[in-house]
Write a protein that holds these residues in place. Structure first.
Motif, PDB file in Angstrom:
ATOM      1  N   SER A 104     -63.663 -62.883  35.669  1.00 21.98           N
ATOM      2  CA  SER A 104     -64.421 -60.860  36.131  1.00 21.98           C
ATOM      3  C   SER A 104     -62.849 -60.169  36.385  1.00 21.98           C
ATOM      4  CB  SER A 104     -65.682 -61.432  36.468  1.00 21.98           C
ATOM      5  OG  SER A 104     -65.994 -61.200  37.638  1.00 21.98           O
ATOM      6  N   GLU A 105     -63.498 -58.992  36.237  1.00 18.90           N
ATOM      7  CA  GLU A 105     -62.440 -57.939  36.725  1.00 18.90           C
ATOM      8  C   GLU A 105     -63.226 -58.037  38.059  1.00 18.90           C
ATOM      9  OE1 GLU A 105     -62.255 -54.445  34.448  1.00 18.90           O
ATOM     10  OE2 GLU A 105     -60.339 -53.880  35.195  1.00 18.90           O
ATOM     11  N   ASN A 106     -64.058 -57.501  37.989  1.00 19.92           N
ATOM     12  CA  ASN A 106     -64.389 -57.405  39.681  1.00 19.92           C
ATOM     13  C   ASN A 106     -65.076 -58.518  39.969  1.00 19.92           C
ATOM     14  OD1 ASN A 106     -63.637 -54.592  39.737  1.00 19.92           O
ATOM     15  ND2 ASN A 106     -65.002 -54.414  37.650  1.00 19.92           N
ATOM     16  N   PRO A 107     -65.744 -58.433  41.091  1.00 23.27           N
ATOM     17  CA  PRO A 107     -66.697 -59.641  41.934  1.00 23.27           C
ATOM     18  C   PRO A 107     -67.809 -59.528  41.548  1.00 23.27           C
ATOM     19  CG  PRO A 107     -65.560 -58.250  43.930  1.00 23.27           C
ATOM     20  CD  PRO A 107     -65.063 -57.853  42.344  1.00 23.27           C
ATOM     21  N   ILE A 108     -68.554 -61.026  41.690  1.00 18.39           N
ATOM     22  CA  ILE A 108     -70.112 -60.564  41.050  1.00 18.39           C
ATOM     23  C   ILE A 108     -70.690 -60.685  42.897  1.00 18.39           C
ATOM     24  CG2 ILE A 108     -69.863 -61.739  38.993  1.00 18.39           C
ATOM     25  CD1 ILE A 108     -70.514 -64.327  40.506  1.00 18.39           C
ATOM     26  N   ILE A 109     -69.680 -60.706  43.636  1.00 25.20           N
ATOM     27  CA  ILE A 109     -71.198 -60.501  44.965  1.00 25.20           C
ATOM     28  C   ILE A 109     -69.614 -59.602  45.732  1.00 25.20           C
ATOM     29  CG2 ILE A 109     -71.558 -61.746  47.252  1.00 25.20           C
ATOM     30  CD1 ILE A 109     -72.534 -64.477  45.186  1.00 25.20           C
ATOM     31  N   ASN A 110     -70.020 -59.143  46.574  1.00 31.61           N
ATOM     32  CA  ASN A 110     -68.560 -58.484  47.007  1.00 31.61           C
ATOM     33  C   ASN A 110     -68.602 -59.147  48.385  1.00 31.61           C
ATOM     34  OD1 ASN A 110     -68.002 -56.544  45.503  1.00 31.61           O
ATOM     35  ND2 ASN A 110     -69.487 -54.909  46.510  1.00 31.61           N
ATOM     36  N   PRO A 111     -66.838 -59.262  48.945  1.00 34.78           N
ATOM     37  CA  PRO A 111     -67.142 -58.958  50.358  1.00 34.78           C
ATOM     38  C   PRO A 111     -67.728 -59.256  51.157  1.00 34.78           C
ATOM     39  CG  PRO A 111     -65.175 -58.282  49.907  1.00 34.78           C
ATOM     40  CD  PRO A 111     -66.081 -57.817  48.462  1.00 34.78           C
ATOM     41  N   GLU A 112     -68.409 -59.267  52.577  1.00 34.27           N
ATOM     42  CA  GLU A 112     -68.688 -59.297  53.489  1.00 34.27           C
ATOM     43  C   GLU A 112     -67.781 -58.822  55.035  1.00 34.27           C
ATOM     44  OE1 GLU A 112     -72.987 -60.309  54.426  1.00 34.27           O
ATOM     45  OE2 GLU A 112     -73.044 -59.668  52.384  1.00 34.27           O
ATOM     46  N   LYS A 113     -66.929 -58.321  56.029  1.00 29.29           N
ATOM     47  CA  LYS A 113     -66.610 -58.739  56.831  1.00 29.29           C
ATOM     48  C   LYS A 113     -67.469 -59.541  58.111  1.00 29.29           C
ATOM     49  CE  LYS A 113     -62.854 -56.144  59.515  1.00 29.29           C
ATOM     50  NZ  LYS A 113     -62.263 -57.670  59.006  1.00 29.29           N
ATOM     51  N   ILE A 114     -66.696 -60.213  58.250  1.00 25.91           N
ATOM     52  CA  ILE A 114     -67.504 -60.887  59.965  1.00 25.91           C
ATOM     53  C   ILE A 114     -67.264 -59.878  61.047  1.00 25.91           C
ATOM     54  CG2 ILE A 114     -67.376 -63.110  61.426  1.00 25.91           C
ATOM     55  CD1 ILE A 114     -65.632 -64.024  58.727  1.00 25.91           C
ATOM     56  N   GLU A 115     -68.684 -59.961  60.799  1.00 25.76           N
ATOM     57  CA  GLU A 115     -68.679 -58.074  62.314  1.00 25.76           C
ATOM     58  C   GLU A 115     -69.493 -58.991  63.245  1.00 25.76           C
ATOM     59  OE1 GLU A 115     -66.306 -56.736  63.499  1.00 25.76           O
ATOM     60  OE2 GLU A 115     -65.487 -55.393  61.544  1.00 25.76           O
ATOM     61  N   PRO A 116     -69.765 -58.983  64.114  1.00 29.65           N
ATOM     62  CA  PRO A 116     -70.830 -59.684  65.141  1.00 29.65           C
ATOM     63  C   PRO A 116     -71.857 -58.575  65.363  1.00 29.65           C
ATOM     64  CG  PRO A 116     -69.063 -60.077  66.157  1.00 29.65           C
ATOM     65  CD  PRO A 116     -68.364 -59.688  65.165  1.00 29.65           C
ATOM     66  N   LYS A 117     -72.657 -58.594  65.686  1.00 28.93           N
ATOM     67  CA  LYS A 117     -73.838 -57.207  65.219  1.00 28.93           C
ATOM     68  C   LYS A 117     -73.629 -56.470  67.165  1.00 28.93           C
ATOM     69  CE  LYS A 117     -77.610 -57.727  62.167  1.00 28.93           C
ATOM     70  NZ  LYS A 117     -76.772 -59.535  61.881  1.00 28.93           N
ATOM     71  N   GLU A 118     -73.374 -57.870  68.528  1.00 33.22           N
ATOM     72  CA  GLU A 118     -73.499 -56.987  69.289  1.00 33.22           C
ATOM     73  C   GLU A 118     -71.838 -57.803  69.085  1.00 33.22           C
ATOM     74  OE1 GLU A 118     -76.354 -56.846  71.983  1.00 33.22           O
ATOM     75  OE2 GLU A 118     -77.526 -55.283  70.708  1.00 33.22           O
ATOM     76  N   ASN A 119     -70.295 -56.443  69.445  1.00 32.43           N
ATOM     77  CA  ASN A 119     -69.243 -57.731  69.891  1.00 32.43           C
ATOM     78  C   ASN A 119     -69.450 -58.273  71.495  1.00 32.43           C
ATOM     79  OD1 ASN A 119     -66.760 -58.668  69.852  1.00 32.43           O
ATOM     80  ND2 ASN A 119     -66.364 -57.927  67.879  1.00 32.43           N
ATOM     81  N   PRO A 120     -69.335 -59.225  72.136  1.00 30.38           N
ATOM     82  CA  PRO A 120     -69.109 -59.037  73.274  1.00 30.38           C
ATOM     83  C   PRO A 120     -67.622 -58.734  73.378  1.00 30.38           C
ATOM     84  CG  PRO A 120     -69.129 -61.426  72.658  1.00 30.38           C
ATOM     85  CD  PRO A 120     -69.321 -60.657  71.578  1.00 30.38           C
TER      86      PRO A 120
END
Ligand code: FES
Length: 368
Positions: A104-120
């Motif tokens: 498929s030309e475009n993703p069927i699921i988009n990437p999500e960056k790995i960001e902890p909610k509260e980054n220590p």
């Protein structure tokens, strides 16, 4: 309607194999597992590592590809990171037509960056400096190793302690002493050697393990200190092994200059205390001076105090006694602190100074 693009003849992807192919000029990875073909993006959502160069790992909940840069894992079918973690790789749909794999030309699921909610590590990421025009924060780092259950006298640590006390009493400095042997931290794992972009600030290891002891050094040295005093014994003519273990993990500070043109260490002074039963003080001082100026520290005049008894002084048991009697030690440690603080004052008098780094930049790495 979703457009599909042919990317590879179906017979060129064997079962249990994966291949990186181009989809509209962007790299994606095709996998064939149990006859089923799946596709995810090749660019790791963590720090853009080349996922396709990674190894496949079988886990109880499915098959994963392991990023070669820092080990994040992505499910070959769902693109998700393992249960319990957050993050998602882009997933593309696939089908077979006329002997070709179509994606498929475009993703069927988009990437999500790995960001902890509260980054220590947020204070390090944001560079929340705790220094000011008037702050006088002095960090002592002892690089001496010893058995905590069988402590012994360390001459470099004695004098480091004296230096901090003197700075506190005479100048009202805030002081902190860190003994490297009390911190548990991993050796540098050489991500830089795989790819310069894989060596990140804060260190990739800190991201993997926010409790890694080097985070204490990063906070105190980069964010808090105006001045750093390093104490080291002489070990076979060199600084201690713990010293090297620490400075290898400071590669991420220097690397910011190369990669981002960003100098993290500004308006800071460093000086050294080097002691040992036998000699090679100049070599140790030279190594330390070179390294710390490469980070951006300024050296005061007479940047180190050294003490040794020479090549034939094998009676180590007498070191501590002779050391504590030395008038030179008592005087020179004060001189070291005085000179370093005078240098710091000069630098702070011109705190807005714009420091340029003559270090090689990544863009110059082709010897142009
Ligand atoms: S870039 Fe992939 S795990 Fe860091």
């Amino acid at each position: 309607m979703m457009r599909y693009i042919p990317v590879l003849p179906v017979n060129e992807l064997k079962n249990k194999e994966h291949k990186v192919v181009l989809l509209n000029g962007k790299k994606i990875i095709l996998f064939k597992t149990d006859g089923k073909i799946t596709a995810i993006s090749n660019t790791c959502p963590h720090k853009a590592g080349p996922l396709g160069d990674g190894k496949i790992e079988s886990r109880p909940d499915g098959m994963y590809i392991v990023c070669p840069w820092h080990g994040w894992k992505y499910n070959l079918v769902t693109g998700k990171v393992p249960p319990g973690y957050e993050g998602q790789q882009a997933v593309f749909d696939t089908k077979i037509e006329d002997g070709m794999i179509l994606v498929s030309e475009n993703p069927i699921i988009n990437p999500e960056k790995i960001e902890p909610k509260e980054n220590p590590l947020q204070d390090l990421i944001d560079l929340q400096y705790q220094t000011s025009n008037s702050s006088l924060n002095i960090l002592g780092i002892s690089t001496t190793n010893m058995n905590k259950n069988l402590p012994r006298v360390s001459t470099s640590e004695l004098v480091l302690d004296d230096a901090l006390k003197y700075a506190k009493e005479k100048y009202g400095a805030s002081t902190v002493l860190i003994k490297l042997r009390d911190l548990e931290f991993r050796h540098c794992e050489g991500y830089y050697s795989r790819n310069e972009q894989a060596c990140t600030w804060p260190c990739s290891i800190s991201e993997m393990d926010p409790n890694d002891g080097m985070n204490e050094i990063y906070r105190k040295m980069v964010l808090w200190a105006d001045m750093v005093i390093i104490g080291s014994p002489i070990r076979w003519g060199n600084p201690s092994a713990l010293y090297f273990k620490m400075i290898e993990r400071l590669n991420c500070v220097q690397n910011q200059i190369t990669l981002q043109d960003r100098i993290l260490i500004k308006n800071k002074v460093v000086c050294f205390i080097i002691t040992g039963g036998q000699d090679n003080i100049q070599n140790v001082a030279g190594q330390m001076s070179t390294f710390f100026t490469q980070l951006g520290f300024s050296l005061p005049p007479f940047a180190f105090m050294g003490w040794s008894r020479g090549w034939i002084a094998e009676d180590m048991e007498n070191n501590a006694t002779l050391f504590s009697k030395s008038r030179y030690v008592k005087r020179s440690v004060k001189d070291l602190v005085d000179n370093s603080l005078k240098t710091l004052r000069q630098i702070k008098g011109d705190i807005c100074i714009d420091i340029n780094s003559p270090q090689p930049k990544l863009s110059e790495s082709l010897n142009i």
